[in-house]
Write a protein that holds these residues in place. Structure first.
Motif, PDB file in Angstrom:
ATOM      1  N   PHE A 230      53.807  35.609  26.191  1.00 31.07           N
ATOM      2  CA  PHE A 230      52.494  35.151  25.740  1.00 31.07           C
ATOM      3  C   PHE A 230      51.593  36.353  25.494  1.00 31.07           C
ATOM      4  N   GLU A 231      50.549  36.136  24.750  1.00 28.28           N
ATOM      5  CA  GLU A 231      49.534  37.157  24.501  1.00 28.28           C
ATOM      6  C   GLU A 231      48.390  36.915  25.476  1.00 28.28           C
ATOM      7  N   PRO A 232      48.108  37.841  26.383  1.00 28.27           N
ATOM      8  CA  PRO A 232      47.031  37.625  27.353  1.00 28.27           C
ATOM      9  C   PRO A 232      45.712  37.325  26.657  1.00 28.27           C
ATOM     10  N   PRO A 233      44.966  36.336  27.135  1.00 33.22           N
ATOM     11  CA  PRO A 233      43.680  35.990  26.501  1.00 33.22           C
ATOM     12  C   PRO A 233      42.709  37.161  26.555  1.00 33.22           C
ATOM     13  N   ALA A 234      42.165  37.532  25.399  1.00 30.02           N
ATOM     14  CA  ALA A 234      41.288  38.706  25.305  1.00 30.02           C
ATOM     15  C   ALA A 234      40.033  38.542  26.137  1.00 30.02           C
ATOM     16  N   GLU A 235      39.590  37.294  26.340  1.00 36.50           N
ATOM     17  CA  GLU A 235      38.329  37.075  27.054  1.00 36.50           C
ATOM     18  C   GLU A 235      38.472  37.148  28.572  1.00 36.50           C
ATOM     19  N   PHE A 236      39.728  37.185  29.081  1.00 37.47           N
ATOM     20  CA  PHE A 236      39.904  37.207  30.530  1.00 37.47           C
ATOM     21  C   PHE A 236      39.787  38.624  31.065  1.00 37.47           C
ATOM     22  N   ASP A 237      39.052  38.768  32.164  1.00 37.26           N
ATOM     23  CA  ASP A 237      38.885  40.057  32.838  1.00 37.26           C
ATOM     24  C   ASP A 237      38.941  39.794  34.343  1.00 37.26           C
ATOM     25  N   LEU A 238      39.939  40.360  35.022  1.00 34.36           N
ATOM     26  CA  LEU A 238      40.128  40.092  36.446  1.00 34.36           C
ATOM     27  C   LEU A 238      38.936  40.559  37.275  1.00 34.36           C
ATOM     28  N   ALA A 239      38.352  41.705  36.907  1.00 37.57           N
ATOM     29  CA  ALA A 239      37.190  42.215  37.643  1.00 37.57           C
ATOM     30  C   ALA A 239      36.008  41.243  37.515  1.00 37.57           C
ATOM     31  N   LYS A 240      35.790  40.713  36.305  1.00 31.40           N
ATOM     32  CA  LYS A 240      34.704  39.755  36.098  1.00 31.40           C
ATOM     33  C   LYS A 240      34.995  38.465  36.855  1.00 31.40           C
ATOM     34  N   TYR A 241      36.255  38.048  36.858  1.00 32.41           N
ATOM     35  CA  TYR A 241      36.654  36.854  37.605  1.00 32.41           C
ATOM     36  C   TYR A 241      36.275  37.003  39.077  1.00 32.41           C
ATOM     37  N   ASP A 242      36.501  38.196  39.621  1.00 33.44           N
ATOM     38  CA  ASP A 242      36.139  38.475  41.009  1.00 33.44           C
ATOM     39  C   ASP A 242      34.626  38.538  41.172  1.00 33.44           C
ATOM     40  N   ASN A 243      33.944  39.261  40.266  1.00 27.84           N
ATOM     41  CA  ASN A 243      32.488  39.392  40.364  1.00 27.84           C
ATOM     42  C   ASN A 243      31.767  38.056  40.232  1.00 27.84           C
ATOM     43  N   ASP A 244      32.387  37.126  39.527  1.00 24.29           N
ATOM     44  CA  ASP A 244      31.807  35.792  39.381  1.00 24.29           C
ATOM     45  C   ASP A 244      31.993  34.928  40.621  1.00 24.29           C
ATOM     46  N   GLY A 245      32.609  35.490  41.645  1.00 27.39           N
ATOM     47  CA  GLY A 245      32.760  34.767  42.902  1.00 27.39           C
ATOM     48  C   GLY A 245      33.886  33.759  42.921  1.00 27.39           C
ATOM     49  N   ARG A 246      34.840  33.885  42.001  1.00 20.74           N
ATOM     50  CA  ARG A 246      35.905  32.886  41.934  1.00 20.74           C
ATOM     51  C   ARG A 246      36.793  32.899  43.176  1.00 20.74           C
ATOM     52  N   PHE A 247      36.980  34.066  43.786  1.00 22.85           N
ATOM     53  CA  PHE A 247      37.777  34.112  45.008  1.00 22.85           C
ATOM     54  C   PHE A 247      36.959  33.656  46.216  1.00 22.85           C
ATOM     55  N   GLY A 248      35.658  33.518  46.033  1.00 21.57           N
ATOM     56  CA  GLY A 248      34.793  33.010  47.093  1.00 21.57           C
ATOM     57  C   GLY A 248      34.420  31.559  46.864  1.00 21.57           C
ATOM     58  N   PHE A 249      35.228  30.857  46.041  1.00 17.69           N
ATOM     59  CA  PHE A 249      35.013  29.446  45.725  1.00 17.69           C
ATOM     60  C   PHE A 249      33.660  29.234  45.073  1.00 17.69           C
ATOM     61  N   GLY A 250      33.361  30.083  44.103  1.00 18.59           N
ATOM     62  CA  GLY A 250      32.143  29.943  43.320  1.00 18.59           C
ATOM     63  C   GLY A 250      32.467  29.546  41.892  1.00 18.59           C
ATOM     64  N   GLU A 251      31.413  29.293  41.107  1.00 18.73           N
ATOM     65  CA  GLU A 251      31.582  28.892  39.712  1.00 18.73           C
ATOM     66  C   GLU A 251      31.001  29.916  38.753  1.00 18.73           C
ATOM     67  N   GLY A 252      30.758  31.128  39.263  1.00 18.47           N
ATOM     68  CA  GLY A 252      30.252  32.187  38.401  1.00 18.47           C
ATOM     69  C   GLY A 252      28.741  32.162  38.212  1.00 18.47           C
ATOM     70  N   LYS A 253      28.037  31.312  38.954  1.00 17.57           N
ATOM     71  CA  LYS A 253      26.582  31.211  38.801  1.00 17.57           C
ATOM     72  C   LYS A 253      25.875  32.231  39.684  1.00 17.57           C
ATOM     73  N   GLN A 254      24.820  32.832  39.148  1.00 18.18           N
ATOM     74  CA  GLN A 254      24.000  33.782  39.899  1.00 18.18           C
ATOM     75  C   GLN A 254      22.793  33.052  40.498  1.00 18.18           C
ATOM     76  N   CYS A 255      22.373  33.489  41.669  1.00 20.30           N
ATOM     77  CA  CYS A 255      21.206  32.876  42.304  1.00 20.30           C
ATOM     78  C   CYS A 255      20.318  33.954  42.914  1.00 20.30           C
ATOM     79  N   ARG A 256      19.052  33.638  43.009  1.00 16.74           N
ATOM     80  CA  ARG A 256      18.094  34.519  43.694  1.00 16.74           C
ATOM     81  C   ARG A 256      18.033  34.067  45.141  1.00 16.74           C
ATOM     82  N   LEU A 257      18.488  34.937  46.028  1.00 17.88           N
ATOM     83  CA  LEU A 257      18.585  34.617  47.444  1.00 17.88           C
ATOM     84  C   LEU A 257      17.419  35.256  48.205  1.00 17.88           C
ATOM     85  N   GLN A 258      16.818  34.484  49.096  1.00 19.30           N
ATOM     86  CA  GLN A 258      15.748  34.985  49.965  1.00 19.30           C
ATOM     87  C   GLN A 258      16.003  34.500  51.385  1.00 19.30           C
ATOM     88  N   PHE A 259      15.755  35.370  52.351  1.00 18.61           N
ATOM     89  CA  PHE A 259      15.885  34.964  53.755  1.00 18.61           C
ATOM     90  C   PHE A 259      15.194  35.994  54.642  1.00 18.61           C
TER      91      PHE A 259
END
Length: 320
Positions: A230-259
């Protein structure tokens, strides 16, 4: 043409054997057979013994005939075929690489490096090695920030198939258990391997879908490499997949956190910020923290881990 092909195969096999014969110690035909098998080269022991006998006579290999099985090693006069003479620093680097990165290397690549790993281990543990070199690997360790757990067992044949499919961009047919323990079968497009703690995950696309999922490799019972590439999908990037929180059970959404957090508990945030735009305001007994982070289940578990030391938690999804 058949004779030429046979000659090429014989020369290729002889070269693969030579790459694995060290100068530092004797190696047996059985050991070479195992190393070649790891690299996907299957040969019977008698065939290897005949080739070793021929190489011994042609290239003047040193042969240990004091007991069976015989051992072979390269003489110092055969430097053209020997592995590079590794320095102490190179041996230390290879020793650490073998210890911590072996599962992240494609199986055939790891097998092809076996001679270098053996040379490094010999340099670090031989009687001639300096004492500080022998002790170095005991002075370096990767430590866990969470409760240590034993690593799950991974089937070697599964790992070899997964890494081969990933390395060669070929479809995999998998039989595995999902998180609910249900047995599944699927054809997947392997796109990456990630290590999270002591677990390895295969990032892939299921046949008929255009999104990525993660499968814990230790949950895979069978893996077969397809003949279809197969031809790897050009839009896939493993680093971005990680940064989007996919391994942390996230959906890639960013939030402003305060505490707010107790000063003693939150001091580490000065040294290791949550994000580049993190802001900390000191109060009487607390730190008021704000940062833009990836919203994920891991984030919320991390926040809960501080118990009563943390308060006034607010998260607001940021539209990008």
């Amino acid at each position: 043409m058949k004779q030429k092909s046979s000659l090429n195969e014989s020369l290729s096999l002889a070269f693969e054997i030579l790459k694995r014969i060290p100068r530092s110690r004797f190696i047996s035909a059985k050991e070479l057979q195992a190393q070649l098998a790891e690299a996907g080269i299957e040969r019977n022991i008698r065939s290897l013994q005949r080739i070793l006998q021929s190489l011994s006579e042609t290239l003047n290999l040193e042969r240990d005939t004091r007991s069976k099985p015989y051992g072979y090693k390269l003489k110092n006069t055969n430097l053209g075929f020997a592995l590079p003479n590794l320095s102490e620093h190179e041996s230390l680097l290879l020793g650490l690489s073998q210890q911590y990165l072996s599962h992240l290397l494609p199986a055939n690549v790891s097998a092809s490096l076996s001679g270098f790993f053996q040379q490094a281990q010999y340099n670090l543990h031989s009687d001639e090695s300096p004492a500080n070199a022998k002790a170095w690997l005991k002075k370096v360790r990767v430590v866990s920030e969470t409760q240590p757990l034993l690593a799950p067992e991974i089937d070697l044949t599964v790992m070899q198939a997964v890494s081969k499919g990933l390395f060669e961009n070929r479809w995999l047919n998998l039989q595995f258990n999902n998180r609910k323990g249900e047995q599944k079968r699927a054809n997947v497009m392997p796109l990456g391997i990630a290590q999270q703690g002591n677990r390895l995950y295969l990032v892939c696309r299921f046949e008929g879908h255009n999104n990525e999922r993660s499968i814990a490799i230790h949950r895979i019972q069978q893996a077969h490499v397809s003949s279809f590439s197969f031809e790897p999908p050009a839009e896939f990037d493993l680093a971005k997949y990680d940064n989007d929180g996919r391994f942390g059970f996230g959906e890639g959404k960013q939030c402003r956190l305060q505490f707010c957090i107790n000063k003693a508990q939150g001091y580490f945030l000065y040294e290791t910020p949550l994000s580049k735009d993190q802001v900390i305001e000191e109060q009487a007994e607390q730190l008021s923290v704000s940062a833009t982070v990836t919203d994920s289940l891991f984030l919320h578990r991390w926040l809960k881990g501080f118990g009563d030391e943390i308060s006034n938690i607010k998260t607001e999804i940021v539209e990008l």
